[in-house]
Scaffold this motif. Sequence first.
Motif, PDB file in Angstrom:
ATOM      1  N   GLN A 205      23.480  -3.232  28.339  1.00 38.18           N
ATOM      2  CA  GLN A 205      24.406  -2.680  27.343  1.00 38.18           C
ATOM      3  C   GLN A 205      23.599  -1.941  26.279  1.00 38.18           C
ATOM      4  N   ALA A 229      27.123  -6.767  32.516  1.00 40.91           N
ATOM      5  CA  ALA A 229      25.981  -6.526  31.647  1.00 40.91           C
ATOM      6  C   ALA A 229      24.801  -7.360  32.130  1.00 40.91           C
ATOM      7  N   TRP A 231      21.636  -9.384  31.372  1.00 37.48           N
ATOM      8  CA  TRP A 231      20.988 -10.075  30.253  1.00 37.48           C
ATOM      9  C   TRP A 231      19.950 -11.053  30.779  1.00 37.48           C
ATOM     10  N   GLU A 251      19.826 -10.940  25.273  1.00 34.10           N
ATOM     11  CA  GLU A 251      21.133 -10.759  24.643  1.00 34.10           C
ATOM     12  C   GLU A 251      21.013 -10.991  23.142  1.00 34.10           C
TER      13      GLU A 251
END
Length: 455
Positions: A205, A229, A231, A251
């Motif tokens: 992201q 996403a 992470w 993250e």
Amino acid sequence: MAKGEKKKLGCWGGLCLFFGVCVLISLAAVLIPVAIGVGAWFLIRFIWRRAVIEDPDNPLVVKGLSLAPIWRKVLAAIPCFLFSCCMITSMTSQSQSTEQEPAPVTDAAQTAVAATTDSPVETDLEVSIIDVGQGDATLVRLPNGKTMLVDAGPDAQAGAVENELSKQGVDKIDYLIATHADSDHIAGMNAIVSGHEIGEFLAPQSTHTTDSYLDLLQTVQNKGIVASAAWAGDVIAYGPDFSVKILSPAEGQMYTESNDWSVVLLITCGNTKMLLTGDAPKEVLKGLNVGKIDVLKVSHHGSDTGTDSELISALSPKYALISYGIGNEYSHPYQSVLNALSSATVYGTGANGTIRLTSDGSAFTVAPEKSGAVAAPDADTTDSAPAEEAVQQDSTPAAGSVAASQAEQTVVVTPSGSKYHRPGCRTLSRSHSLTEMTEDQAIASGYQPCHVCNP
């Protein structure tokens, strides 16, 4: 009946007592597993309450708190119920089995069991660093048969990625990963998404973007592909002897540069490890504390932003792979990076074409498409001839000598086989007797090329 004489039970009383004892034993066989299941349910509820108090930010806790309380209780009850049923079934079947004499095992059955036990199980990990010029694309075939494509090079090299997928018979890509938004990594991915079935798409992201990346996201959305996403801490795929884990980006961390967002992957197969780094900076890679690995996919095409001696000392890779294009405008790979990699065996797509690796869980074998030595641009004597030959001959080889070198490619054959292979071909992992010869000799002897390694 005389006073003080005990009343005898009688036949009917004894029969009733016998059946009563049988009923109690049967109930115990059912009630004990049920009691264990109920106890397990209370234990799960207790552990859940402790987790909510002690680790409220845990992703599983956050996900669980989003559910209604009744659903949490139901989810806790399901495994307990299944466990109780399994115990009841096991006790019942065990009771029945003790009443039956096992059937004798015939010689044919023993032979069939032995054949099944001795049959080889394909568990190899296969990785191809695809030659996409000045870009990046890596195809991974996991031991469970699933496929993963990490980046797909620049738009002009989408055909090279497509050719490799076709050569390996890949129709579906189970995991498609865009490491970051730079076009030399993901511009070619649009064509791949359009022409193939995609299981899951993962990308960071990132706060940085490009037109190519925006086009890719739109194509992914239009095809209805599941997008997630990427992470640190997420496990993309795993099995009894392998795993693919995301190590970066973290993250909640805000990065200043596009390369900082690069998805870094650690692939483990048995006792072997391989690190895919995208364009991640060396500062990020050092902070991951990966430990010793077997194979390093060198970051940022061999730029000094992604590799130095300190990082290589910590990772201690046996093999280092660099994806770069001959004559690129960035002067990749840097000589300082090659110096840092002096303890490893270095391969590069510019010098060696597509590089294929295989791990059987104990060691990696490497099979480059062509021979050649990786050199920094200011050390190259020619863009077309392998640097290795230039060093040996101390001059720039002519086109005729390059052709002769390719014709004299060394291949291997097995005593009973009908095909010739590249050294390190995955189909040879269990062959102990190999004979080396040139490709011309193999063809003259009637051998056909292997369709797996495509020599």
